[in-house]
Design an enzyme around this catalytic site. Structure first.
Site, PDB file in Angstrom:
ATOM      1  N   GLU A 270       0.885  -1.174   0.000  1.00  0.00           N
ATOM      2  CA  GLU A 270       0.000   0.000   0.000  1.00  0.00           C
ATOM      3  C   GLU A 270       0.912   1.210   0.000  1.00  0.00           C
ATOM      4  OE1 GLU A 270      -1.945   3.144   1.546  1.00  0.00           O
ATOM      5  OE2 GLU A 270      -2.209   1.797   3.269  1.00  0.00           O
ATOM      6  N   CYS A 304      -2.430   8.505   2.978  1.00  0.00           N
ATOM      7  CA  CYS A 304      -2.229   7.981   1.614  1.00  0.00           C
ATOM      8  C   CYS A 304      -3.392   8.421   0.749  1.00  0.00           C
ATOM      9  CB  CYS A 304      -2.198   6.459   1.619  1.00  0.00           C
ATOM     10  SG  CYS A 304      -0.854   5.822   2.564  1.00  0.00           S
TER      11      CYS A 304
HETATM   12  C1  UN1 Z   1      -3.354   5.405   4.975  1.00  0.00           C
HETATM   13  O1  UN1 Z   1      -3.276   6.614   4.828  1.00  0.00           O
HETATM   14  O2  UN1 Z   1      -2.351   4.672   4.850  1.00  0.00           O
HETATM   15  O3  UN1 Z   1      -9.195   5.841   4.076  1.00  0.00           O
HETATM   16  C2  UN1 Z   1      -4.592   4.707   5.381  1.00  0.00           C
HETATM   17  C3  UN1 Z   1      -8.553   6.442   4.944  1.00  0.00           C
HETATM   18  C4  UN1 Z   1      -8.189   5.700   6.203  1.00  0.00           C
HETATM   19  C5  UN1 Z   1      -6.978   4.865   6.009  1.00  0.00           C
HETATM   20  C6  UN1 Z   1      -5.806   5.581   5.413  1.00  0.00           C
HETATM   21  N1  UN1 Z   1      -9.301   4.874   6.594  1.00  0.00           N
HETATM   22  O4  UN1 Z   1      -8.225   7.619   4.812  1.00  0.00           O
END
Ligand code: UN1
Length: 515
Positions: A270, A304
């Protein structure tokens, strides 16, 4: 100012934990000491004051953990999945009971506003609930055999040891996606948290200790190794780690993927996002504004899934620009423990310098800074002003993910296909969204010729995904899927079984083979 430092002190003493934390690894409930030479200070981004000192594990102690994990796997996989699910249900309750405490540790260490830290712990609780139910649903298929008196079926077995490399921005939720789902599947895990957020990992382990003891969970089902990149790299090269699940930059992910592939292991990645929201001429702008600001400013732009690009139709471009700039002018970075703060600090000084560099680069490339930028002079941490830059999708600064609250405003004209082309015109493919009240535009956005991302939303933002869906993305985001849906299959190996309960020995494909 909230008295967060004394609240944190109370949490440390409640869990009988020293700020100078001498242990580098934990196998279930057993902590192993490190050596002072490996000590490292952890500074809070909230006030730039140390939280304490942690000790880093060496390769030898990593391998000691691996051997504990190996023997734990032998026992854990024999426990029926619903019984493993029951342990996970109790772990979920332990997080429920300690939600506020863990959230405060996250806010101090990662700098997230308290609301978002509470949300992150809730994500762990939700995953535990989901996994407890899942423990009774690890279904395989039955398949019609072409041979008489033959039965075909698929079953799913655990992989073994799951190595988890997690990032600072979701210092516990991403661990839970992998460790908790992995555990109901019958795996054991070794967690290498980000060096920037070790205390969150330490407290997460402290929280589950009582449940592990109470249920006699074998030592080594849940393991923690506090270390630097050398541990992550050892893990990816180690044939004893069946699956390496890594969250972080594309550069890091490429190294992990290559190491794991060289030994034909499994990896689940990821990596970077470069997420966009499209606002068409049919967007409900009141709804869109809230999502854009949460997506771009939330977690100080360090998810992310953070919104980096806003692709706006020319008919509404000027209105959107004026409204957003007005909102941004009112957003002041502040202490994440204070009620009402929506923009906390960046994680460290390096992140601040990347924020500044990215803005400068963008301006050099022809971008126009509309609002924000710069470091707050009033506050002692890494507080910056969220920025909006008018730019072009081809700019290098737009193309490369920066973990910072910078929103690039991009204009499109003509039909929705032009917006989709811009949306897809980056190397990453994690999250995407469109705001439109026009159902044809919405459908085109999620059609196979639409968004090329792992997540495509209509009339909601790019960040804040629910745990029930599979989470992950395409292209340089790495292709992995974690969390909900059938992501559990990544933590299991599939076995196709054919059983002959007849007295004949027919061959498939009608082959005759007389002896
Ligand atoms: C991440 O930033 O690695 O969808 C995960 C989202 C969160 C998870 C982010 N539930 O923004």
């Amino acid at each position: 100012m909230s008295d967060y430092r004394s609240e944190i002190k109370n949490i440390f003493s409640k869990f009988n934990t020293q700020e100078e934390f001498e242990y580098t690894s934990c196998t279930g409930t057993n902590w192993a000491k490190g050596i002072p030479a490996s000590r490292r200070e952890i500074i809070s981004p909230v006030d730039n004051v140390p939280i304490g000192k942690i000790y880093l594990a060496d390769i030898k102690s990593y391998h000691q953990v691996v051997s504990k994990a190996e023997s734990a796997f032998k026992q854990w996989q024999l426990i029926p999945a619903p019984k493993r699910g029951e342990v996970i249900r109790q772990i979920g309750n332990a997080f429920r009971e300690n939600k506020e405490d863990l959230a405060k540790i996250i806010s101090l260490e990662a700098g997230k506003i308290l609301q978002e830290s509470l949300g992150e712990v809730q994500e762990v609780i939700d995953i535990c609930d989901f996994a407890a139910g899942l423990s009774r649903q690890l279904y395989g298929l039955t398949i019609q055999s072409e041979r008489s008196s033959h039965r075909m079926m698929e079953q799913w077995h655990p992989l073994g040891i799951v190595g988890i490399i997690s990032a600072f921005n979701f210092p516990v939720a991403v661990w839970s996606w992998n460790a908790i789902i992995g555990a109901v599947c019958g795996n054991v895990s070794i967690w290498k948290p980000s060096e920037k957020t070790p205390y969150t990992a330490i407290f997460a382990h402290k929280i589950i200790e009582k449940t592990l003891k109470l249920n006699n969970v074998p030592e080594g089902v849940f393991n923690l190794v506090i270390g630097d990149y050398t541990i992550g790299s050892e893990m990816s090269n180690d044939p004893k780690i069946a699956l390496v699940s890594a969250t972080g930059s594309t550069a890091m992910g490429k190294k992990v993927a290559q190491n794991v592939a060289a030994r034909l292991g499994k990896s689940l990645l990821e990596l970077s996002g470069n997420n966009a929201i499209i606002l068409t001429e049919h967007a409900n702008l009141d709804m869109a504004m809230r999502s854009v600001v949460f997506g771009a400013v939330g977690t100080c732009g360090q998810r992310c899934t953070s919104t980096r690009r806003l692709i706006v139709h020319e008919d509404i471009y000027d209105e959107v620009k004026t409204r957003l700039v007005e909102v941004y002018k009112r957003i002041k970075p502040n202490n994440p423990f204070l009620e009402g703060t929506i923009l906390g600090p960046l994680i460290d000084k390096e992140a601040v310098s990347m924020f500044n560099t990215n803005i400068l680069q963008s301006i050099q490339e022809g971008g126009r800074l509309l609002v924000g930028g710069g470091l707050s002079k009033e506050l002692p941490g890494n507080y910056v002003y969220a920025a909006i830059i008018e730019a072009h999708n081809s700019h290098e600064s737009v193309q490369n993910e920066t973990f910072a609250p910078i929103l690039y405003l991009l204009r499109y004209d003509g039909g929705i296909e032009n917006a989709i082309e811009i949306q897809n015109g980056v190397k990453q493919g994690l999250s995407s969204s469109i705001f439109t009240e026009n159902f044809k535009q919405a459908e085109l956005f999620i059609a196979s010729t639409g968004s090329d991302c792992g997540i495509a939303n209509v009339n909601l933002g790019t960040s804040g995904a629910e745990i029930g869906g599979a989470f992950g993305g395409e292209k340089e985001t790495g292709g992995g899927r974690e969390s909900g849906s059938d992501a559990w299959k990544n933590y299991m190996r599939r076995q196709t079984c054919t059983i002959n309960y007849g007295n004949e020995m027919p061959l498939a494909q009608g082959i005759t083979f007389e002896m």
